[in-house]
Write a protein that holds these residues in place. Structure first.
Motif, PDB file in Angstrom:
ATOM      1  N   GLY A 131      28.117  -3.338  50.236  1.00 40.96           N
ATOM      2  CA  GLY A 131      28.829  -4.586  50.478  1.00 40.96           C
ATOM      3  C   GLY A 131      28.174  -5.480  51.518  1.00 40.96           C
ATOM      4  N   MET A 132      27.127  -4.987  52.164  1.00 39.00           N
ATOM      5  CA  MET A 132      26.459  -5.773  53.206  1.00 39.00           C
ATOM      6  C   MET A 132      25.502  -6.787  52.569  1.00 39.00           C
ATOM      7  SD  MET A 132      25.604  -2.726  55.950  1.00 39.00           S
ATOM      8  CE  MET A 132      25.093  -3.813  57.287  1.00 39.00           C
ATOM      9  N   LEU A 133      25.038  -7.739  53.377  1.00 35.25           N
ATOM     10  CA  LEU A 133      24.019  -8.665  52.896  1.00 35.25           C
ATOM     11  C   LEU A 133      22.799  -7.858  52.488  1.00 35.25           C
ATOM     12  CD1 LEU A 133      24.264 -11.471  55.610  1.00 35.25           C
ATOM     13  CD2 LEU A 133      25.266 -11.458  53.330  1.00 35.25           C
ATOM     14  N   SER A 134      22.048  -8.361  51.529  1.00 32.02           N
ATOM     15  CA  SER A 134      21.005  -7.556  50.922  1.00 32.02           C
ATOM     16  C   SER A 134      19.596  -7.960  51.335  1.00 32.02           C
ATOM     17  CB  SER A 134      21.119  -7.653  49.402  1.00 32.02           C
ATOM     18  OG  SER A 134      20.068  -6.966  48.784  1.00 32.02           O
ATOM     19  N   SER A 135      18.796  -6.958  51.628  1.00 33.13           N
ATOM     20  CA  SER A 135      17.373  -7.207  51.857  1.00 33.13           C
ATOM     21  C   SER A 135      16.640  -7.276  50.515  1.00 33.13           C
ATOM     22  CB  SER A 135      16.775  -6.095  52.722  1.00 33.13           C
ATOM     23  OG  SER A 135      16.988  -4.837  52.117  1.00 33.13           O
ATOM     24  N   TRP A 136      17.183  -6.678  49.489  1.00 35.36           N
ATOM     25  CA  TRP A 136      16.547  -6.680  48.169  1.00 35.36           C
ATOM     26  C   TRP A 136      16.602  -8.054  47.528  1.00 35.36           C
ATOM     27  CZ3 TRP A 136      13.752  -2.598  47.253  1.00 35.36           C
ATOM     28  CH2 TRP A 136      14.098  -1.396  47.846  1.00 35.36           C
ATOM     29  N   GLN A 137      17.624  -8.827  47.847  1.00 35.27           N
ATOM     30  CA  GLN A 137      17.779 -10.144  47.235  1.00 35.27           C
ATOM     31  C   GLN A 137      17.193 -11.251  48.099  1.00 35.27           C
ATOM     32  OE1 GLN A 137      21.975 -10.378  46.521  1.00 35.27           O
ATOM     33  NE2 GLN A 137      21.908  -8.854  44.895  1.00 35.27           N
TER      34      GLN A 137
ATOM     35  N   GLU B 115      17.866 -12.312  51.031  1.00 33.15           N
ATOM     36  CA  GLU B 115      18.890 -13.180  51.615  1.00 33.15           C
ATOM     37  C   GLU B 115      18.490 -13.620  53.017  1.00 33.15           C
ATOM     38  OE1 GLU B 115      23.159 -12.564  50.918  1.00 33.15           O
ATOM     39  OE2 GLU B 115      22.557 -10.669  50.001  1.00 33.15           O
ATOM     40  N   THR B 116      18.872 -14.837  53.347  1.00 32.90           N
ATOM     41  CA  THR B 116      18.658 -15.377  54.678  1.00 32.90           C
ATOM     42  C   THR B 116      19.861 -15.021  55.541  1.00 32.90           C
ATOM     43  OG1 THR B 116      17.363 -17.206  53.786  1.00 32.90           O
ATOM     44  CG2 THR B 116      18.271 -17.492  55.997  1.00 32.90           C
ATOM     45  N   ALA B 117      19.573 -14.610  56.766  1.00 30.55           N
ATOM     46  CA  ALA B 117      20.648 -14.277  57.695  1.00 30.55           C
ATOM     47  C   ALA B 117      21.387 -15.554  58.095  1.00 30.55           C
ATOM     48  CB  ALA B 117      20.071 -13.590  58.926  1.00 30.55           C
ATOM     49  N   PRO B 118      22.703 -15.556  58.010  1.00 31.90           N
ATOM     50  CA  PRO B 118      23.462 -16.737  58.418  1.00 31.90           C
ATOM     51  C   PRO B 118      23.252 -17.034  59.903  1.00 31.90           C
ATOM     52  CG  PRO B 118      24.857 -15.201  57.198  1.00 31.90           C
ATOM     53  CD  PRO B 118      23.564 -14.494  57.488  1.00 31.90           C
ATOM     54  N   GLU B 119      23.086 -18.302  60.230  1.00 33.15           N
ATOM     55  CA  GLU B 119      22.888 -18.692  61.629  1.00 33.15           C
ATOM     56  C   GLU B 119      24.205 -19.134  62.237  1.00 33.15           C
ATOM     57  OE1 GLU B 119      21.769 -18.386  64.541  1.00 33.15           O
ATOM     58  OE2 GLU B 119      19.799 -19.284  64.302  1.00 33.15           O
ATOM     59  N   PHE B 120      24.449 -18.654  63.425  1.00 35.95           N
ATOM     60  CA  PHE B 120      25.616 -19.042  64.207  1.00 35.95           C
ATOM     61  C   PHE B 120      25.164 -19.252  65.633  1.00 35.95           C
ATOM     62  CE2 PHE B 120      27.644 -16.819  60.720  1.00 35.95           C
ATOM     63  CZ  PHE B 120      28.806 -17.553  60.512  1.00 35.95           C
TER      64      PHE B 120
ATOM     65  N   GLN C 160      34.505 -15.572  61.538  1.00 33.10           N
ATOM     66  CA  GLN C 160      33.547 -16.242  60.647  1.00 33.10           C
ATOM     67  C   GLN C 160      32.223 -15.474  60.595  1.00 33.10           C
ATOM     68  OE1 GLN C 160      35.175 -17.972  63.109  1.00 33.10           O
ATOM     69  NE2 GLN C 160      36.454 -19.418  61.998  1.00 33.10           N
ATOM     70  N   VAL C 161      31.772 -14.993  61.746  1.00 30.56           N
ATOM     71  CA  VAL C 161      30.538 -14.206  61.803  1.00 30.56           C
ATOM     72  C   VAL C 161      30.735 -12.892  61.062  1.00 30.56           C
ATOM     73  CG1 VAL C 161      28.943 -12.985  63.340  1.00 30.56           C
ATOM     74  CG2 VAL C 161      29.796 -15.252  63.968  1.00 30.56           C
ATOM     75  N   LYS C 162      31.853 -12.241  61.317  1.00 29.46           N
ATOM     76  CA  LYS C 162      32.160 -10.966  60.661  1.00 29.46           C
ATOM     77  C   LYS C 162      32.159 -11.123  59.138  1.00 29.46           C
ATOM     78  CE  LYS C 162      35.687  -7.364  60.586  1.00 29.46           C
ATOM     79  NZ  LYS C 162      36.976  -6.926  61.165  1.00 29.46           N
ATOM     80  N   LYS C 163      32.761 -12.188  58.668  1.00 32.83           N
ATOM     81  CA  LYS C 163      32.829 -12.438  57.222  1.00 32.83           C
ATOM     82  C   LYS C 163      31.453 -12.792  56.654  1.00 32.83           C
ATOM     83  CE  LYS C 163      35.288 -15.183  53.811  1.00 32.83           C
ATOM     84  NZ  LYS C 163      36.262 -16.251  53.582  1.00 32.83           N
ATOM     85  N   ALA C 164      30.716 -13.659  57.343  1.00 31.15           N
ATOM     86  CA  ALA C 164      29.400 -14.093  56.847  1.00 31.15           C
ATOM     87  C   ALA C 164      28.422 -12.924  56.755  1.00 31.15           C
ATOM     88  CB  ALA C 164      28.837 -15.187  57.742  1.00 31.15           C
ATOM     89  N   TYR C 165      28.492 -12.002  57.702  1.00 28.55           N
ATOM     90  CA  TYR C 165      27.593 -10.844  57.699  1.00 28.55           C
ATOM     91  C   TYR C 165      28.185  -9.635  56.982  1.00 28.55           C
ATOM     92  CZ  TYR C 165      23.960 -12.919  60.509  1.00 28.55           C
ATOM     93  OH  TYR C 165      22.916 -13.702  60.938  1.00 28.55           O
TER      94      TYR C 165
END
Length: 172
Positions: free
Chosen positions: A25-31, A33-38, A132-137
């Motif tokens: 369920g975490m953001l993917s390194s395989w896809q 993905e760019t880390a969301p900036e806050f 918001q950070v918790k949800k984005a990551y």
């Protein structure tokens, strides 16, 4: 002896399988993905970007090449975080080329985060996160962390206890 190695192999396969399911369920390194900036407040209530250099607000890739950032999400009440974050501190002290930012989430008040950091003598930047950070990551358990490259792309992710060696190898 053959039976012992077979049992170790089976345990490792099961452990890695469970880890893969938990981290799915975490953001993917395989896809790629760019880390969301806050921009979050640090202990001095200064605005600090997660991915960019906090001094200049410049992207990491403008500073040095091969600089990685470990974003470590924790909660001050989390007992696994208390043990695991010591490995993060050791990594921070041993390799100045690895940027580390710990993001506190699900805390009762800021004093709880201050006390957590002081009791463990943490020296790396600690930021106050929010929902918001918790949800984005996609943080669903603690500790969770991401290794982000110079371009802000997610390279690695993990959830749960991490050894110092594991943190070091993932940040190469």
């Amino acid at each position: 002896m053959k039976s012992f190695f077979l049992q170790v192999f089976i345990v490792l396969v099961i452990f890695n399988g469970v880890s893969a399911v938990r981290e799915s369920g975490m953001l993917s390194s395989w896809q790629n993905e760019t880390a969301p900036e806050f921009i979050l407040a640090d202990f001095k209530h200064q605005p600090t970007p997660l991915i960019a250099n906090s001094d200049t607000l410049a992207p990491i890739n403008a500073l040095t090449t091969n600089t990685k950032t470990i974003l470590y999400f924790f909660a001050p009440w989390c007992s696994v975080c208390r043990v695991s974050i010591k490995n993060l501190q050791n990594t921070y002290e041993r390799d100045p080329n690895i940027k580390i930012k710990a993001i506190a989430l699900d805390y009762e008040n800021q004093q709880a985060v201050f006390d957590f950091a002081e009791n463990l003598n943490l020296k790396f930047p600690i930021l106050f996160g929010n929902e918001q950070v918790k949800k984005a990551y996609k943080v669903s358990a603690y500790p969770s962390y991401y290794v982000v490259d110079e371009q802000g792309k997610i390279e690695h992710r993990s959830m749960g206890y991490s050894t110092e060696l594991g943190l070091f190898f993932r940040s190469l």
